[in-house]
Scaffold this motif. Structure first.
Motif, PDB file in Angstrom:
ATOM      1  N   UNK A  73       0.792  -1.218   0.000  1.00 50.93           N
ATOM      2  CA  UNK A  73       0.000   0.000   0.000  1.00 50.93           C
ATOM      3  C   UNK A  73       0.826   1.271   0.000  1.00 50.93           C
ATOM      4  N   UNK A  74       0.517   2.188  -0.905  1.00 51.55           N
ATOM      5  CA  UNK A  74       1.243   3.455  -1.016  1.00 51.55           C
ATOM      6  C   UNK A  74       0.530   4.613  -0.336  1.00 51.55           C
ATOM      7  N   UNK A  75      -0.687   4.372   0.191  1.00 58.30           N
ATOM      8  CA  UNK A  75      -1.385   5.444   0.903  1.00 58.30           C
ATOM      9  C   UNK A  75      -2.138   4.861   2.096  1.00 58.30           C
ATOM     10  N   UNK A  76      -1.399   4.200   2.959  1.00 51.49           N
ATOM     11  CA  UNK A  76      -1.994   3.627   4.164  1.00 51.49           C
ATOM     12  C   UNK A  76      -2.069   4.644   5.294  1.00 51.49           C
ATOM     13  N   UNK A  77      -1.391   5.754   5.152  1.00 52.67           N
ATOM     14  CA  UNK A  77      -1.423   6.839   6.135  1.00 52.67           C
ATOM     15  C   UNK A  77      -1.844   8.125   5.441  1.00 52.67           C
ATOM     16  N   UNK A  78      -2.555   8.981   6.173  1.00 59.93           N
ATOM     17  CA  UNK A  78      -3.029  10.235   5.607  1.00 59.93           C
ATOM     18  C   UNK A  78      -4.542  10.237   5.535  1.00 59.93           C
ATOM     19  N   UNK A  79      -5.120  11.422   5.588  1.00 63.63           N
ATOM     20  CA  UNK A  79      -6.586  11.526   5.561  1.00 63.63           C
ATOM     21  C   UNK A  79      -7.122  11.157   4.179  1.00 63.63           C
ATOM     22  N   UNK A  80      -8.201  10.370   4.199  1.00 64.20           N
ATOM     23  CA  UNK A  80      -8.799   9.857   2.966  1.00 64.20           C
ATOM     24  C   UNK A  80     -10.298  10.097   2.981  1.00 64.20           C
ATOM     25  N   UNK A  81     -10.796  10.709   1.915  1.00 66.36           N
ATOM     26  CA  UNK A  81     -12.237  10.887   1.716  1.00 66.36           C
ATOM     27  C   UNK A  81     -12.604  10.256   0.381  1.00 66.36           C
ATOM     28  N   UNK A  82     -13.607   9.388   0.375  1.00 62.68           N
ATOM     29  CA  UNK A  82     -14.086   8.759  -0.856  1.00 62.68           C
ATOM     30  C   UNK A  82     -15.473   9.304  -1.180  1.00 62.68           C
ATOM     31  N   UNK A  83     -15.624   9.832  -2.398  1.00 61.49           N
ATOM     32  CA  UNK A  83     -16.904  10.381  -2.826  1.00 61.49           C
ATOM     33  C   UNK A  83     -17.696   9.327  -3.584  1.00 61.49           C
ATOM     34  N   UNK A  84     -18.974   9.156  -3.223  1.00 52.02           N
ATOM     35  CA  UNK A  84     -19.838   8.174  -3.877  1.00 52.02           C
ATOM     36  C   UNK A  84     -21.205   8.794  -4.107  1.00 52.02           C
ATOM     37  N   UNK A  85     -21.972   8.172  -5.000  1.00 50.90           N
ATOM     38  CA  UNK A  85     -23.370   8.551  -5.197  1.00 50.90           C
ATOM     39  C   UNK A  85     -24.168   7.324  -5.595  1.00 50.90           C
ATOM     40  N   UNK A  86     -25.414   7.531  -5.983  1.00 52.86           N
ATOM     41  CA  UNK A  86     -26.316   6.424  -6.293  1.00 52.86           C
ATOM     42  C   UNK A  86     -25.907   5.644  -7.537  1.00 52.86           C
ATOM     43  N   UNK A  87     -24.954   6.163  -8.306  1.00 56.02           N
ATOM     44  CA  UNK A  87     -24.467   5.453  -9.492  1.00 56.02           C
ATOM     45  C   UNK A  87     -23.098   4.811  -9.278  1.00 56.02           C
ATOM     46  N   UNK A  88     -22.596   4.856  -8.058  1.00 59.55           N
ATOM     47  CA  UNK A  88     -21.368   4.129  -7.714  1.00 59.55           C
ATOM     48  C   UNK A  88     -21.759   2.689  -7.406  1.00 59.55           C
ATOM     49  N   UNK A  89     -21.133   1.744  -8.103  1.00 63.94           N
ATOM     50  CA  UNK A  89     -21.600   0.360  -7.964  1.00 63.94           C
ATOM     51  C   UNK A  89     -20.441  -0.629  -7.985  1.00 63.94           C
ATOM     52  N   UNK A  90     -20.736  -1.828  -7.498  1.00 63.24           N
ATOM     53  CA  UNK A  90     -19.872  -2.990  -7.648  1.00 63.24           C
ATOM     54  C   UNK A  90     -18.460  -2.729  -7.105  1.00 63.24           C
ATOM     55  N   UNK A  91     -17.464  -2.640  -7.987  1.00 64.05           N
ATOM     56  CA  UNK A  91     -16.081  -2.435  -7.556  1.00 64.05           C
ATOM     57  C   UNK A  91     -15.933  -1.168  -6.728  1.00 64.05           C
ATOM     58  N   UNK A  92     -16.708  -0.133  -7.051  1.00 64.39           N
ATOM     59  CA  UNK A  92     -16.681   1.100  -6.247  1.00 64.39           C
ATOM     60  C   UNK A  92     -17.130   0.821  -4.820  1.00 64.39           C
ATOM     61  N   UNK A  93     -18.082  -0.088  -4.669  1.00 61.41           N
ATOM     62  CA  UNK A  93     -18.598  -0.434  -3.351  1.00 61.41           C
ATOM     63  C   UNK A  93     -17.629  -1.325  -2.588  1.00 61.41           C
ATOM     64  N   UNK A  94     -16.837  -2.109  -3.309  1.00 67.68           N
ATOM     65  CA  UNK A  94     -15.801  -2.907  -2.653  1.00 67.68           C
ATOM     66  C   UNK A  94     -14.772  -1.996  -2.002  1.00 67.68           C
ATOM     67  N   UNK A  95     -14.302  -0.999  -2.747  1.00 73.28           N
ATOM     68  CA  UNK A  95     -13.277  -0.090  -2.225  1.00 73.28           C
ATOM     69  C   UNK A  95     -13.825   0.758  -1.085  1.00 73.28           C
ATOM     70  N   UNK A  96     -14.979   1.399  -1.312  1.00 72.94           N
ATOM     71  CA  UNK A  96     -15.537   2.272  -0.273  1.00 72.94           C
ATOM     72  C   UNK A  96     -15.963   1.459   0.947  1.00 72.94           C
ATOM     73  N   UNK A  97     -16.453   0.233   0.737  1.00 71.69           N
ATOM     74  CA  UNK A  97     -16.847  -0.620   1.853  1.00 71.69           C
ATOM     75  C   UNK A  97     -15.666  -1.039   2.708  1.00 71.69           C
ATOM     76  N   UNK A  98     -14.547  -1.393   2.066  1.00 66.29           N
ATOM     77  CA  UNK A  98     -13.353  -1.793   2.820  1.00 66.29           C
ATOM     78  C   UNK A  98     -12.789  -0.619   3.608  1.00 66.29           C
ATOM     79  N   UNK A  99     -12.728   0.543   2.981  1.00 69.76           N
ATOM     80  CA  UNK A  99     -12.219   1.739   3.657  1.00 69.76           C
ATOM     81  C   UNK A  99     -13.099   2.092   4.852  1.00 69.76           C
TER      82      UNK A  99
END
Length: 583
Positions: free
Chosen positions: A269-295
């Motif tokens: 991982x190259x960004x395991x430290x530092x503030x992280x904000x993930x932007x999502x909406x009703x059209x974010x799906x599948x792989x987007x939900x994997x990343x945002x869900x894990x975070x």
């Protein structure tokens, strides 16, 4: 006879299996074979077996789930293209304006760039074929401009005020379809990356963008997954791995056969430290939900926006005998806390795909209070935060949809190509002057303004193209709607022939309906705010012609409420402490 062999191959494919669902499988597979043989041997007329099998396959898959799909042989390459990261062509983006192909952007380093094609050029001939007129549409352009790498195409171009057309000879080549077109430093500490899809090249693109931003001093990251419908599962894992510490679960899949897989973070991982904000909406799906869900599950960052689509099914593509393709759902995926993000689909495909409209009608897109989850769908993160399953990722911080940013007048101007058409004409006269005034995007963002005079020129151009400030009455359509909505009352009031002698009540009711209906249509014109939207659109179009698309997109973000709030959030340590999220 060839058709018959194809049908048998199709049937045999489905009759040979390693794991039978239940005892009825073989009986029903035999039924299909028997029926196909009977049609082939004794049916009264000749039959197109390809059509029969394709129709049957499509309908069969519809009964399984919303995301198991069949792709005909001739559409496979085009369907796979966005995720493969490249196609063969000349390297331009285009828009058809007044039946003419207008070059909107030339891909840097591509075949067209190498021979000097420019944004604003008009393609009037492709080889020996005229490229203007009613026949020109997107399919025509792609058919004639795309082609195998190494093949040649000759284009006749009109440029600016030059009366003589120019001839260009272009050798087609591999054209990258980047999934990251926008990344930049928001301020001295915060970077921004927008990922449009999880394609084969996305991990490398993400790493390149991340390293470039870190070289510029990035300590915090806004990662924009809005509108990202997903892509490859392994790419989602690899990108999430950039954020999550070693050996922590990122995602796991499961099915009734218990042949699922687990994906745990590595030490890369190259960004395991530092503030992280993930932007999502009703059209974010599948792989987007994997990343945002894990975070979210590992309290690694904040998810900001609106509830995601809710696609938690994993598809595996495989080819049939004629090289058509089926993408078959093989598993459900689960976030580290055990959440299944897949929303229900038991009520059928129509209800499933209409679910976003249902959310809108219930007010979910504009009010977080309209969303509720049963206790059975609540899960806890390691830091004790409550997260939710059962239908998408619920953001930590809700940003409502800005319903005031709508105007039917603005929408009509977009559909009629007003902004791009006006910009191309304006650039023919003033591009060099603008480049001299605003040599880079930073100066453009800081200093360019849409003057009242320029706004009037845009509106004048729009009016010449048939756009009006008002809306047409459309009397017949409104009258039909009136009768539909008032059918019971009218039938009750006018139940016999004598009743029509007194139409005063009808006239009053009809007049009131027409006036209110027309007033609603005019309100949707949003004339009070439409000029603000027009200024934003023309600023983006100007920037797109002067700079790269990625740089132009920054002008769009200047008025994007979700992005603006994300910048405020990422610069506020108190919010991260409140949500018990890593900083």
């Amino acid at each position: 006879m060839k058709t018959k062999y194809f049908v048998l191959a199709f049937c045999l494919f489905f009759t040979g299996t390693l794991f039978s669902q239940n005892g009825s499988y073989q009986i029903n597979a035999n039924k299909i074979n028997q029926l196909m043989r009977a049609i082939n041997d004794i049916y009264v007329d000749t039959v197109n077996f390809n059509t029969i099998v394709e129709n049957a396959t499509v309908e069969m898959l519809k009964t399984l789930d919303p995301h198991s799909v069949y792709i005909p042989k001739e559409e496979v390459a085009q369907a796979n293209e966005p995720l493969q990261g490249a196609f063969d062509g000349i390297g331009v983006t285009f828009q058809i304006i007044k039946d003419t192909i207008n070059v909107m952007e030339v891909i840097v380093g591509g075949p067209s760039d190498k021979v000097g094609l420019m944004a604003g050029d008009k393609i009037i001939k492709v080889d020996t074929l005229d490229a203007v007129g009613k026949k020109i549409n997107n399919q025509w352009v792609m058919k004639h401009l795309r082609g195998k790498k190494g093949t040649k195409v000759e284009l006749l171009i009109l440029r600016g005020r030059n009366s003589e057309p120019l001839t260009f000879h272009i050798i087609r080549d591999k054209i990258p379809m980047n999934s990251i077109n926008v990344f930049f430093m928001v301020d001295k500490n915060t970077g921004y990356i927008r990922l449009e899809r999880f394609a084969a090249t996305s991990k490398q693109e993400f790493s390149d963008a991340l390293h470039q931003l870190k070289d510029k001093g990035m300590k915090n990251l806004i990662f924009d997954l809005r509108g990202n419908g997903g892509g490859y599962l392994n790419i989602a894992f690899e990108i999430a791995d950039e954020f999550i510490e070693k050996d922590k679960m990122i995602v796991y899949t499961d099915n009734f056969r218990k042949t699922g897989e687990s994906f745990k973070a590595t030490s890369k991982g190259d960004f395991e430290k530092g503030k992280l904000v993930i932007l999502v909406d009703e059209n974010s799906a599948s792989a987007s939900e994997i990343v945002s869900g894990a975070v979210q599950d590992w309290d690694r960052g904040l998810v900001v926006g609106r509830r995601t689509f809710g696609k938690g099914l994993v598809q595996k593509p495989f080819y049939l005998a004629d090289q058509s393709q089926v993408r078959l759902t093989i598993s459900k995926y689960y976030t580290p806390t055990g959440r299944c993000i897949q929303k229900p689909y038991e009520d059928g495909l129509e209800e499933y795909y209409n679910e976003l409209n249902t959310r809108s009608q219930h007010g979910e897109l504009i009010s977080q209070d309209s969303i509720s989850f049963p206790d059975s769908l609540k899960y806890k993160t390691p830091n004790g935060r409550t997260v939710y399953g059962g239908g998408g990722i619920m953001p930590d911080i809700f940003i409502p949809l800005d319903t005031t940013k709508y105007s039917s007048l603005y929408g009509e101007m977009i559909r009629k190509g007003i902004f791009s058409g006006f910009t191309l004409n304006y650039m023919n006269l003033h591009k060099e002057e603008l480049i001299e005034l605003y040599p880079n995007i930073e100066q453009f963002k800081a200093n360019f303004q849409v003057s009242d005079q320029l706004l009037e020129e845009i509106m004048e151009y729009a009016h010449k193209e048939g756009v009006k400030d008002s809306v047409p009455l459309n009397f017949t359509r409104r009258a039909q709607l009136f009768f539909k909505e008032n059918e019971k009352q009218l039938d009750s009031t006018y139940s016999n022939i004598q009743d029509i002698q007194n139409l005063e009540q009808f006239q009053a009711l009809f007049t009131q309906f027409m006036e209110e209906s027309y007033s609603e249509s005019m309100q949707l014109r949003n004339l009070g705010k439409v000029r603000e939207f027009i200024k934003e659109a023309i600023m983006f179009e100007f920037a797109r012609n002067l700079y790269t698309y990625g740089e132009a997109y920054q002008t769009f973000l200047m008025s994007d409420e979700t992005f603006i709030q994300a910048v405020e959030i990422i610069n506020n340590d108190k919010i991260f402490r409140k949500f018990k999220v890593a900083r």
